[in-house]
Design a protein around this motif. Structure first.
Motif, PDB file in Angstrom:
ATOM      1  N   ASP A   1       0.833  -1.207   0.000  1.00  0.00           N
ATOM      2  CA  ASP A   1       0.000   0.000   0.000  1.00  0.00           C
ATOM      3  C   ASP A   1       0.865   1.253   0.000  1.00  0.00           C
ATOM      4  OD1 ASP A   1      -2.359  -1.432  -0.036  1.00  0.00           O
ATOM      5  OD2 ASP A   1      -2.526  -1.509   2.155  1.00  0.00           O
ATOM      6  N   GLU A   2       1.910   1.233   0.796  1.00  0.00           N
ATOM      7  CA  GLU A   2       2.819   2.376   0.837  1.00  0.00           C
ATOM      8  C   GLU A   2       3.596   2.492  -0.468  1.00  0.00           C
ATOM      9  OE1 GLU A   2       4.408   5.789   2.400  1.00  0.00           O
ATOM     10  OE2 GLU A   2       2.783   4.542   3.208  1.00  0.00           O
ATOM     11  N   LEU A   3       3.939   1.361  -1.060  1.00  0.00           N
ATOM     12  CA  LEU A   3       4.646   1.372  -2.337  1.00  0.00           C
ATOM     13  C   LEU A   3       3.774   1.978  -3.434  1.00  0.00           C
ATOM     14  CD1 LEU A   3       7.265   0.523  -3.805  1.00  0.00           C
ATOM     15  CD2 LEU A   3       6.150  -1.669  -4.315  1.00  0.00           C
ATOM     16  N   ARG A   4       2.482   1.677  -3.397  1.00  0.00           N
ATOM     17  CA  ARG A   4       1.558   2.266  -4.378  1.00  0.00           C
ATOM     18  C   ARG A   4       1.471   3.779  -4.209  1.00  0.00           C
ATOM     19  NH1 ARG A   4      -1.407  -2.482  -2.977  1.00  0.00           N
ATOM     20  NH2 ARG A   4      -1.410  -3.978  -4.709  1.00  0.00           N
ATOM     21  N   LYS A   5       1.412   4.235  -2.967  1.00  0.00           N
ATOM     22  CA  LYS A   5       1.351   5.679  -2.725  1.00  0.00           C
ATOM     23  C   LYS A   5       2.598   6.382  -3.255  1.00  0.00           C
ATOM     24  CE  LYS A   5      -1.521   5.377   1.452  1.00  0.00           C
ATOM     25  NZ  LYS A   5      -1.555   5.581   2.930  1.00  0.00           N
ATOM     26  N   CYS A   6       3.739   5.763  -3.021  1.00  0.00           N
ATOM     27  CA  CYS A   6       4.991   6.366  -3.505  1.00  0.00           C
ATOM     28  C   CYS A   6       5.092   6.310  -5.026  1.00  0.00           C
ATOM     29  CB  CYS A   6       6.187   5.639  -2.887  1.00  0.00           C
ATOM     30  SG  CYS A   6       6.369   5.881  -1.117  1.00  0.00           S
ATOM     31  N   SER A   7       4.486   5.299  -5.639  1.00  0.00           N
ATOM     32  CA  SER A   7       4.617   5.100  -7.084  1.00  0.00           C
ATOM     33  C   SER A   7       3.675   5.980  -7.889  1.00  0.00           C
ATOM     34  CB  SER A   7       4.363   3.630  -7.439  1.00  0.00           C
ATOM     35  OG  SER A   7       5.278   2.780  -6.788  1.00  0.00           O
ATOM     36  N   TRP A   8       2.611   6.470  -7.260  1.00  0.00           N
ATOM     37  CA  TRP A   8       1.600   7.228  -8.011  1.00  0.00           C
ATOM     38  C   TRP A   8       2.215   8.404  -8.764  1.00  0.00           C
ATOM     39  CZ3 TRP A   8      -1.353  11.141  -9.675  1.00  0.00           C
ATOM     40  CH2 TRP A   8      -2.660  10.868 -10.079  1.00  0.00           C
TER      41      TRP A   8
ATOM     42  N   ALA B   1       5.551  -9.972  -1.781  1.00  0.00           N
ATOM     43  CA  ALA B   1       6.069  -8.881  -0.955  1.00  0.00           C
ATOM     44  C   ALA B   1       7.231  -9.340  -0.084  1.00  0.00           C
ATOM     45  CB  ALA B   1       4.953  -8.304  -0.079  1.00  0.00           C
ATOM     46  N   ASN B   2       7.268 -10.617   0.250  1.00  0.00           N
ATOM     47  CA  ASN B   2       8.324 -11.160   1.106  1.00  0.00           C
ATOM     48  C   ASN B   2       9.616 -11.303   0.317  1.00  0.00           C
ATOM     49  OD1 ASN B   2       9.901 -13.628   2.267  1.00  0.00           O
ATOM     50  ND2 ASN B   2       8.577 -12.940   3.939  1.00  0.00           N
ATOM     51  N   THR B   3      10.674 -10.670   0.811  1.00  0.00           N
ATOM     52  CA  THR B   3      11.940 -10.659   0.069  1.00  0.00           C
ATOM     53  C   THR B   3      12.569 -12.043  -0.042  1.00  0.00           C
ATOM     54  OG1 THR B   3      13.057 -10.052   2.129  1.00  0.00           O
ATOM     55  CG2 THR B   3      12.475  -8.265   0.637  1.00  0.00           C
ATOM     56  N   GLU B   4      12.365 -12.907   0.954  1.00  0.00           N
ATOM     57  CA  GLU B   4      12.988 -14.231   0.940  1.00  0.00           C
ATOM     58  C   GLU B   4      12.388 -15.130  -0.139  1.00  0.00           C
ATOM     59  OE1 GLU B   4      12.562 -15.774   4.843  1.00  0.00           O
ATOM     60  OE2 GLU B   4      14.015 -14.399   5.753  1.00  0.00           O
ATOM     61  N   ARG B   5      11.146 -14.863  -0.529  1.00  0.00           N
ATOM     62  CA  ARG B   5      10.471 -15.713  -1.523  1.00  0.00           C
ATOM     63  C   ARG B   5      10.694 -15.246  -2.951  1.00  0.00           C
ATOM     64  NH1 ARG B   5       4.554 -15.253  -0.285  1.00  0.00           N
ATOM     65  NH2 ARG B   5       4.422 -16.604  -2.120  1.00  0.00           N
ATOM     66  N   ARG B   6      11.241 -14.066  -3.144  1.00  0.00           N
ATOM     67  CA  ARG B   6      11.306 -13.483  -4.487  1.00  0.00           C
ATOM     68  C   ARG B   6      12.223 -14.266  -5.420  1.00  0.00           C
ATOM     69  NH1 ARG B   6      11.838  -7.131  -2.656  1.00  0.00           N
ATOM     70  NH2 ARG B   6       9.787  -7.008  -1.642  1.00  0.00           N
TER      71      ARG B   6
ATOM     72  N   TYR C   1      -0.821   3.832 -13.314  1.00  0.00           N
ATOM     73  CA  TYR C   1      -1.841   2.806 -13.550  1.00  0.00           C
ATOM     74  C   TYR C   1      -1.650   1.608 -12.623  1.00  0.00           C
ATOM     75  CZ  TYR C   1      -3.790   4.923 -17.806  1.00  0.00           C
ATOM     76  OH  TYR C   1      -4.437   5.742 -18.700  1.00  0.00           O
ATOM     77  N   GLN C   2      -0.392   1.215 -12.415  1.00  0.00           N
ATOM     78  CA  GLN C   2      -0.135   0.044 -11.580  1.00  0.00           C
ATOM     79  C   GLN C   2      -0.291   0.343 -10.091  1.00  0.00           C
ATOM     80  OE1 GLN C   2       2.671  -3.083 -13.271  1.00  0.00           O
ATOM     81  NE2 GLN C   2       3.699  -1.214 -13.918  1.00  0.00           N
ATOM     82  N   SER C   3      -0.270   1.618  -9.734  1.00  0.00           N
ATOM     83  CA  SER C   3      -0.466   1.979  -8.331  1.00  0.00           C
ATOM     84  C   SER C   3      -1.923   2.318  -8.014  1.00  0.00           C
ATOM     85  CB  SER C   3       0.421   3.173  -7.961  1.00  0.00           C
ATOM     86  OG  SER C   3       0.101   4.301  -8.751  1.00  0.00           O
ATOM     87  N   GLU C   4      -2.761   2.442  -9.049  1.00  0.00           N
ATOM     88  CA  GLU C   4      -4.190   2.723  -8.887  1.00  0.00           C
ATOM     89  C   GLU C   4      -4.975   1.418  -8.847  1.00  0.00           C
ATOM     90  OE1 GLU C   4      -6.882   5.025  -9.056  1.00  0.00           O
ATOM     91  OE2 GLU C   4      -5.534   6.549  -8.293  1.00  0.00           O
ATOM     92  N   PRO C   5      -5.983   1.324  -7.978  1.00  0.00           N
ATOM     93  CA  PRO C   5      -6.880   0.165  -8.059  1.00  0.00           C
ATOM     94  C   PRO C   5      -7.590   0.161  -9.423  1.00  0.00           C
ATOM     95  CG  PRO C   5      -7.193   1.386  -6.007  1.00  0.00           C
ATOM     96  CD  PRO C   5      -6.327   2.236  -6.880  1.00  0.00           C
ATOM     97  N   GLU C   6      -7.489  -0.938 -10.131  1.00  0.00           N
ATOM     98  CA  GLU C   6      -8.078  -1.055 -11.469  1.00  0.00           C
ATOM     99  C   GLU C   6      -7.619   0.084 -12.383  1.00  0.00           C
ATOM    100  OE1 GLU C   6     -12.274  -1.150 -10.482  1.00  0.00           O
ATOM    101  OE2 GLU C   6     -12.264  -3.327 -10.652  1.00  0.00           O
ATOM    102  N   GLY C   7      -6.334   0.360 -12.339  1.00  0.00           N
ATOM    103  CA  GLY C   7      -5.799   1.482 -13.112  1.00  0.00           C
ATOM    104  C   GLY C   7      -5.996   1.326 -14.604  1.00  0.00           C
TER     105      GLY C   7
END
Length: 505
Positions: free
Chosen positions: A201-208, A229-234, A430-436
């Protein structure tokens, strides 16, 4: 039976207004539309066939009358012996020829910069010449080799503009690439991305307001839902998904030669060279092979829609962003053969999965009869009718249907109207908006249309309006213009999205 009906529909609808034909847009613009329009008017005076009205009575008549409008100045085999060319005023011709020769001599005076640039490149590094430079030099040399009157008869003031919009992440105004504020934002992104569980959610706000170039690849993977979101699984997720994609290649790609897939593969093969035709990166055989595999595998795995013209454009922003992870300079002229096979495989797989995530949200745009696009065009018409009734009534007065220009806006997500650098910036939001891509895009299109209200109201015939709307002058746009467009779109969404009755009559 359903498959046959679907196949017949696409063939029948190949010339649907706004459908993806080899047309010119912001990425590959024609001549100045005002000059082109004057050229057409001059020709219409010479032709002896009278028209019933000054304006075209239908879109099909408009298309017939202007079918060659996009090729003026580019058709090497045009017949210049026709009567319309023989009526040229000799004084205008001589003045034009003198101007062309003078411009050409000026161009030849300053070769030092281009020569020094190419001489510093190692021989092993095959860099393709910038298409904008190549096109300008070709035009100037051709002018001297041929009779200079041929291409300049009716257009003595043809402007010289860059044919290719640079992909570099800078404002068109030439602002410095990294300010203090941008450095602060970049640091905040890095902190978010390096945390054990990234706060999406915070990443979306920063990306807008836009994502810094340095962290855009990992940010897009996260925002599209491709990475956890988990860095160990990426790392394991990337490895598994990339292997899965190339498993699809081994399983399905050879079937492109089978009879029931021939139409799909043939259409993909035709459309790939049309993708950003003036950017050298996308004309490299290796890049085109990558795009063919991505699109064919996607079509095979989505039989409800299959491949539809326009989907080929949606691969390019992802490909460029993931390529920029390995290329420091501008990627426009980068030779991908300099990258290792493993890197190219990673870029290809990531582009496939992120494009698939995008299309999952707008797949009704590409199913039979494309109902998603038809609904969005109708919604755009209703919205503009409430936002700017004067523009709306202007379209009605001259019988301009929204489908005739907005179909392409919805089908290609404005990619044919904007330079590629602007599309990348737009997709940050677009990627930071819901249904962008499916919902917010409607308000961006409305804001984009109203942006040109003065130019629209100045046009007073059907032909002029269609030529304007299909070739809007955005070639020099950058982050600043896109930021203003998105701000206006957000305002419209705030006013109308949660109160749909506001834009219903």
């Amino acid at each position: 039976m359903a498959a046959e009906n679907s196949k017949q529909f696409w063939k029948r609808s190949a010339k649907l207004p706004g459908s993806i034909q080899p047309v010119y847009g912001a990425q590959h613009p024609p001549l100045d539309p005002r000059l082109t329009k004057n050229f057409i008017k001059e020709r219409s005076k010479v032709n002896a066939v009278p028209l019933k009205n000054k304006k075209a009575s239908s879109f099909h008549e408009f298309a017939r009358n202007t079918s060659d409008a996009w090729d003026i100045g580019d058709d090497e085999e045009e017949d210049f012996s026709s009567p319309s060319f023989q009526t040229l005023n000799s004084k205008v011709a001589l003045a034009t020829a003198a101007q062309v020769l003078e411009n050409h001599s000026k161009l030849r005076v300053k070769p030092e910069r281009s020569q020094s640039t190419t001489s510093d490149v190692p021989a092993s590094y095959k860099v393709i010449k910038s298409s904008s430079d190549a096109q300008l030099s070709r035009n100037s040399s051709d002018t001297c080799l041929r009779n200079p009157l041929h291409k300049q008869q009716s257009l003595p003031l043809r402007p010289i503009i860059p044919l290719v919009a640079r992909i570099s992440d800078q404002n068109a105004s030439g602002a410095p690439p990294m300010t203090v504020r941008e450095k602060t934002r970049l640091e905040k992104f890095r902190q978010l991305l390096s945390s054990h569980n990234t706060d999406l959610d915070e990443l979306r706000k920063c990306s807008w307001p836009g994502v810094p170039r340095e962290v855009r690849p990992i940010t897009w993977r996260l925002l599209s839902g491709y990475l956890p979101a988990n860095t160990e699984r990426r790392k394991l997720t990337l490895q598994r998904k990339r292997e899965e994609y190339f498993g699809f290649i081994e399983q399905y790609y050879d079937s492109r030669n089978e009879e029931h897939h021939q139409d799909t593969y043939r259409q993909i093969h035709i459309d790939i060279p049309r993708t950003n035709p003036l950017i050298p990166l996308f004309q490299q055989p290796l890049v085109q092979e990558i795009f063919e595999r991505i699109l064919f595998i996607w079509a095979i795995r989505h039989p409800a829609s299959g491949y539809v013209q326009g989907i080929n454009d949606l691969v390019t922003p992802f490909f460029v962003v993931f390529l920029s992870e390995y290329v420091e300079e501008d990627v426009e002229n980068f030779d991908v053969t300099n990258l290792s096979q493993d890197v190219l495989r990673s870029i290809e797989a990531d582009s496939f999965w992120c494009m698939s995530k995008l299309l999952d949200g707008i797949q009704d745009n590409y199913t039979f009869a494309q109902p998603g696009i038809q609904k969005k065009v109708k919604a755009l018409e209703e919205l503009v009718g409430r936002i700017d009734e004067q523009v709306h009534n202007h379209f009605r007065r001259y019988e301009v249907e929204y489908l005739q220009f907005a179909f392409r806006w919805m089908n290609n997500l404005l990619m044919r109207e904007l330079p590629l650098r602007c599309t990348i910036r737009l997709w940050d939001t677009y990627q930071s908006e819901p249904e962008g891509f499916s919902h917010f895009h409607l308000y961006v299109c409305a804001a984009f249309l109203i942006k040109w209200r003065k130019e629209i109201l100045d046009e007073e015939d059907f032909q002029g309006l269609l030529m304007l709307l299909q070739n809007l002058p955005t070639i020099h746009w950058g982050n600043e213009e896109i930021g203003l467009l998105l701000a206006e779109a957000y305002r419209l969404k705030y006013m109308f999205a949660d109160a749909p009755n506001h834009y219903r009559r």
